[in-house]
Scaffold this active site. Sequence first.
Site, PDB file in Angstrom:
ATOM      1  N   ARG A  67       0.042   8.651   5.341  1.00  0.00           N
ATOM      2  CA  ARG A  67      -0.954   8.019   6.203  1.00  0.00           C
ATOM      3  C   ARG A  67      -2.351   8.560   5.922  1.00  0.00           C
ATOM      4  O   ARG A  67      -3.346   7.819   6.003  1.00  0.00           O
ATOM      5  CB  ARG A  67      -0.593   8.222   7.681  1.00  0.00           C
ATOM      6  CG  ARG A  67       0.502   7.292   8.161  1.00  0.00           C
ATOM      7  CD  ARG A  67       0.921   7.632   9.574  1.00  0.00           C
ATOM      8  NE  ARG A  67       1.970   6.736  10.026  1.00  0.00           N
ATOM      9  CZ  ARG A  67       1.776   5.667  10.795  1.00  0.00           C
ATOM     10  NH1 ARG A  67       0.552   5.356  11.188  1.00  0.00           N
ATOM     11  NH2 ARG A  67       2.773   4.912  11.167  1.00  0.00           N
TER      12      ARG A  67
ATOM     13  N   HIS B 257      -3.431   6.858   2.834  1.00  0.00           N
ATOM     14  CA  HIS B 257      -3.709   5.460   3.167  1.00  0.00           C
ATOM     15  C   HIS B 257      -5.064   5.315   3.848  1.00  0.00           C
ATOM     16  O   HIS B 257      -5.832   4.387   3.549  1.00  0.00           O
ATOM     17  CB  HIS B 257      -2.599   4.921   4.074  1.00  0.00           C
ATOM     18  CG  HIS B 257      -2.751   3.478   4.429  1.00  0.00           C
ATOM     19  ND1 HIS B 257      -3.393   3.068   5.572  1.00  0.00           N
ATOM     20  CD2 HIS B 257      -2.349   2.349   3.793  1.00  0.00           C
ATOM     21  CE1 HIS B 257      -3.381   1.747   5.634  1.00  0.00           C
ATOM     22  NE2 HIS B 257      -2.752   1.280   4.575  1.00  0.00           N
TER      23      HIS B 257
ATOM     24  N   SER C  19       0.825  -1.206   0.000  1.00  0.00           N
ATOM     25  CA  SER C  19       0.000   0.000   0.000  1.00  0.00           C
ATOM     26  C   SER C  19       0.858   1.255   0.000  1.00  0.00           C
ATOM     27  O   SER C  19       0.606   2.210  -0.735  1.00  0.00           O
ATOM     28  CB  SER C  19      -0.926   0.013   1.221  1.00  0.00           C
ATOM     29  OG  SER C  19      -1.863  -1.030   1.166  1.00  0.00           O
TER      30      SER C  19
END
Length: 210
Positions: free
Chosen positions: A42, A45, A17
Amino acid sequence: MFMGASTKEGMDIATESRDIIRSLIGEDIKNLNPAEKDIVERIVHSTADPEYGKLVSISNDFVDLSLKSLEKQEDILTDINMVKVGITQYDGNVYSYIKDEKVKEYAKTKGITRAAAAIEYAALEGFEGIIAIGNAPTSLLKSIELVESGELNARSIVGVPVGFVKAADSKEALANTDIPHVITHGPKGGTPVAVACVNSLISTLKNENY
Protein backbone atom coordinates in the site's frame (compact mmCIF):
# COMPACT_ATOMS: atom_id res chain seq x y z
CA MET A 1 -13.31 -2.66 -1.49
CA PHE A 2 -9.70 -3.29 -2.53
CA MET A 3 -7.07 -0.52 -2.35
CA GLY A 4 -9.92 2.00 -2.29
CA ALA A 5 -11.70 0.54 -5.32
CA SER A 6 -15.49 0.11 -5.24
CA THR A 7 -16.41 -0.44 -8.93
CA LYS A 8 -15.41 -3.12 -11.43
CA GLU A 9 -13.20 -0.70 -13.35
CA GLY A 10 -11.63 0.47 -10.12
CA MET A 11 -11.09 -3.11 -8.99
CA ASP A 12 -9.46 -3.99 -12.31
CA ILE A 13 -7.09 -1.03 -12.02
CA ALA A 14 -6.30 -1.80 -8.39
CA THR A 15 -5.65 -5.47 -9.17
CA GLU A 16 -3.33 -4.60 -12.04
CA SER A 17 -1.53 -2.07 -9.85
CA ARG A 18 -1.07 -4.64 -7.10
CA ASP A 19 0.30 -7.16 -9.62
CA ILE A 20 2.81 -4.60 -10.90
CA ILE A 21 3.85 -3.70 -7.36
CA ARG A 22 4.39 -7.34 -6.45
CA SER A 23 6.53 -7.84 -9.55
CA LEU A 24 8.70 -4.88 -8.49
CA ILE A 25 9.11 -5.55 -4.76
CA GLY A 26 8.23 -9.22 -4.36
CA GLU A 27 11.79 -10.20 -3.54
CA ASP A 28 12.13 -7.40 -0.96
CA ILE A 29 9.03 -8.45 1.00
CA LYS A 30 9.11 -12.22 0.56
CA ASN A 31 9.85 -12.86 4.25
CA LEU A 32 6.98 -10.72 5.55
CA ASN A 33 3.63 -12.08 6.68
CA PRO A 34 0.48 -11.17 4.66
CA ALA A 35 -0.48 -8.19 6.84
CA GLU A 36 3.06 -6.79 6.71
CA LYS A 37 3.20 -7.29 2.94
CA ASP A 38 -0.05 -5.38 2.59
CA ILE A 39 1.43 -2.42 4.49
CA VAL A 40 4.45 -2.19 2.19
CA GLU A 41 2.42 -2.77 -0.97
CA ARG A 42 0.00 0.00 0.00
CA ILE A 43 2.90 2.36 0.68
CA VAL A 44 4.33 1.66 -2.76
CA HIS A 45 0.87 2.04 -4.29
CA SER A 46 0.30 5.41 -2.61
CA THR A 47 3.73 6.81 -3.55
CA ALA A 48 4.46 5.03 -6.87
CA ASP A 49 7.92 4.46 -5.41
CA PRO A 50 9.10 0.82 -5.31
CA GLU A 51 12.17 1.84 -3.28
CA TYR A 52 9.95 1.62 -0.22
CA GLY A 53 10.19 -2.13 -0.59
CA LYS A 54 13.70 -1.74 0.80
CA LEU A 55 13.08 1.18 3.15
CA VAL A 56 10.26 -0.09 5.37
CA SER A 57 11.04 -1.86 8.64
CA ILE A 58 8.30 -3.38 10.80
CA SER A 59 8.88 -4.64 14.33
CA ASN A 60 7.74 -8.20 15.00
CA ASP A 61 4.92 -7.16 17.33
CA PHE A 62 3.68 -4.12 15.43
CA VAL A 63 0.84 -5.66 13.44
CA ASP A 64 -0.52 -7.86 16.22
CA LEU A 65 -0.59 -5.13 18.88
CA SER A 66 -1.91 -2.52 16.44
CA LEU A 67 -4.77 -4.78 15.36
CA LYS A 68 -5.69 -5.50 18.98
CA SER A 69 -5.84 -1.74 19.60
CA LEU A 70 -8.01 -1.15 16.53
CA GLU A 71 -10.27 -4.07 17.45
CA LYS A 72 -10.97 -2.34 20.78
CA GLN A 73 -11.56 0.91 18.87
CA GLU A 74 -8.89 2.72 20.80
CA ASP A 75 -7.95 6.17 19.58
CA ILE A 76 -5.54 7.07 16.78
CA LEU A 77 -3.38 10.17 17.22
CA THR A 78 -1.84 11.88 14.18
CA ASP A 79 0.76 14.60 13.95
CA ILE A 80 -1.15 16.73 11.42
CA ASN A 81 -4.68 16.99 10.07
CA MET A 82 -3.71 15.72 6.60
CA VAL A 83 -2.89 12.35 8.11
CA LYS A 84 -6.09 12.42 10.15
CA VAL A 85 -8.39 13.02 7.18
CA GLY A 86 -6.67 10.32 5.15
CA ILE A 87 -7.56 7.61 7.67
CA THR A 88 -10.86 6.17 6.47
CA GLN A 89 -13.21 3.36 7.38
CA TYR A 90 -12.29 3.46 11.09
CA ASP A 91 -15.10 3.25 13.62
CA GLY A 92 -13.02 4.72 16.44
CA ASN A 93 -11.78 8.27 17.00
CA VAL A 94 -8.87 9.89 15.16
CA TYR A 95 -7.32 12.99 16.71
CA SER A 96 -4.86 15.68 15.73
CA TYR A 97 -4.26 18.48 18.22
CA ILE A 98 -1.73 20.56 16.31
CA LYS A 99 -4.22 23.35 15.52
CA ASP A 100 -5.79 23.39 18.97
CA GLU A 101 -5.50 26.87 20.51
CA LYS A 102 -4.43 25.38 23.85
CA VAL A 103 -1.61 23.55 22.08
CA LYS A 104 -0.47 26.74 20.34
CA GLU A 105 -0.24 28.56 23.67
CA TYR A 106 1.41 25.58 25.33
CA ALA A 107 4.06 25.47 22.59
CA LYS A 108 4.83 29.16 23.03
CA THR A 109 5.05 28.86 26.78
CA LYS A 110 7.41 25.88 26.69
CA GLY A 111 9.38 27.01 23.65
CA ILE A 112 8.79 23.80 21.71
CA THR A 113 7.22 23.06 18.34
CA ARG A 114 3.46 22.77 18.07
CA ALA A 115 3.97 19.23 16.81
CA ALA A 116 5.76 18.26 20.02
CA ALA A 117 3.31 20.21 22.16
CA ALA A 118 0.39 18.37 20.55
CA ILE A 119 1.86 15.06 21.70
CA GLU A 120 2.32 16.35 25.24
CA TYR A 121 -1.27 17.58 25.19
CA ALA A 122 -2.50 14.17 24.05
CA ALA A 123 -0.64 12.57 26.95
CA LEU A 124 -2.29 14.98 29.38
CA GLU A 125 -5.66 14.08 27.84
CA GLY A 126 -5.03 10.41 28.65
CA PHE A 127 -4.50 9.16 25.11
CA GLU A 128 -4.39 5.39 24.57
CA GLY A 129 -3.96 3.83 21.14
CA ILE A 130 -1.92 4.13 17.97
CA ILE A 131 0.22 7.12 17.01
CA ALA A 132 0.70 7.89 13.31
CA ILE A 133 3.36 10.43 12.39
CA GLY A 134 4.06 11.30 8.77
CA ASN A 135 5.58 14.76 8.86
CA ALA A 136 6.95 16.09 12.13
CA PRO A 137 10.13 14.53 13.55
CA THR A 138 9.69 16.53 16.77
CA SER A 139 6.35 14.84 17.36
CA LEU A 140 7.99 11.45 16.92
CA LEU A 141 10.85 12.29 19.26
CA LYS A 142 8.38 13.59 21.85
CA SER A 143 6.26 10.44 21.47
CA ILE A 144 9.30 8.24 22.12
CA GLU A 145 10.25 10.32 25.16
CA LEU A 146 6.79 10.17 26.72
CA VAL A 147 6.16 6.51 25.98
CA GLU A 148 9.47 5.50 27.52
CA SER A 149 8.80 7.64 30.59
CA GLY A 150 5.37 6.06 31.01
CA GLU A 151 3.51 9.33 30.44
CA LEU A 152 1.95 8.31 27.11
CA ASN A 153 0.18 5.02 26.46
CA ALA A 154 0.90 4.19 22.83
CA ARG A 155 0.22 0.62 21.72
CA SER A 156 2.32 1.21 18.61
CA ILE A 157 3.81 4.01 16.53
CA VAL A 158 3.76 4.56 12.79
CA GLY A 159 6.91 6.66 12.57
CA VAL A 160 7.45 7.81 9.00
CA PRO A 161 8.19 11.57 9.05
CA VAL A 162 9.56 13.00 5.81
CA GLY A 163 12.41 15.47 5.47
CA PHE A 164 16.11 16.18 5.71
CA VAL A 165 16.26 17.57 9.25
CA LYS A 166 15.81 15.12 12.14
CA ALA A 167 13.49 12.82 10.15
CA ALA A 168 15.95 9.97 9.63
CA ASP A 169 17.38 10.37 13.14
CA SER A 170 13.96 10.29 14.78
CA LYS A 171 13.02 7.12 12.91
CA GLU A 172 16.23 5.36 13.83
CA ALA A 173 15.65 6.43 17.44
CA LEU A 174 12.25 4.71 17.32
CA ALA A 175 13.78 1.60 15.76
CA ASN A 176 16.15 1.37 18.73
CA THR A 177 13.33 1.20 21.27
CA ASP A 178 11.03 -1.62 22.38
CA ILE A 179 7.98 0.31 21.15
CA PRO A 180 6.06 -1.64 18.45
CA HIS A 181 6.65 0.32 15.27
CA VAL A 182 6.90 0.69 11.54
CA ILE A 183 9.47 3.10 10.11
CA THR A 184 10.99 4.14 6.80
CA HIS A 185 14.74 4.50 6.73
CA GLY A 186 16.26 7.75 5.52
CA PRO A 187 14.47 11.01 4.61
CA LYS A 188 11.53 9.48 2.74
CA GLY A 189 8.09 9.22 4.30
CA GLY A 190 5.18 11.63 4.61
CA THR A 191 1.41 11.78 4.84
CA PRO A 192 0.68 9.18 2.12
CA VAL A 193 2.98 6.68 3.82
CA ALA A 194 1.49 7.15 7.29
CA VAL A 195 -2.04 6.96 5.90
CA ALA A 196 -1.22 3.83 3.89
CA CYS A 197 0.11 2.10 7.01
CA VAL A 198 -2.95 2.83 9.13
CA ASN A 199 -5.50 2.12 6.40
CA SER A 200 -3.77 -1.18 5.70
CA LEU A 201 -4.19 -2.18 9.34
CA ILE A 202 -7.86 -1.18 9.29
CA SER A 203 -8.41 -3.19 6.10
CA THR A 204 -6.65 -6.21 7.57
CA LEU A 205 -8.84 -6.04 10.66
CA LYS A 206 -12.05 -5.72 8.66
CA ASN A 207 -11.08 -8.54 6.31
CA GLU A 208 -9.88 -10.71 9.22
CA ASN A 209 -6.68 -11.52 7.33
CA TYR A 210 -4.56 -12.05 10.43
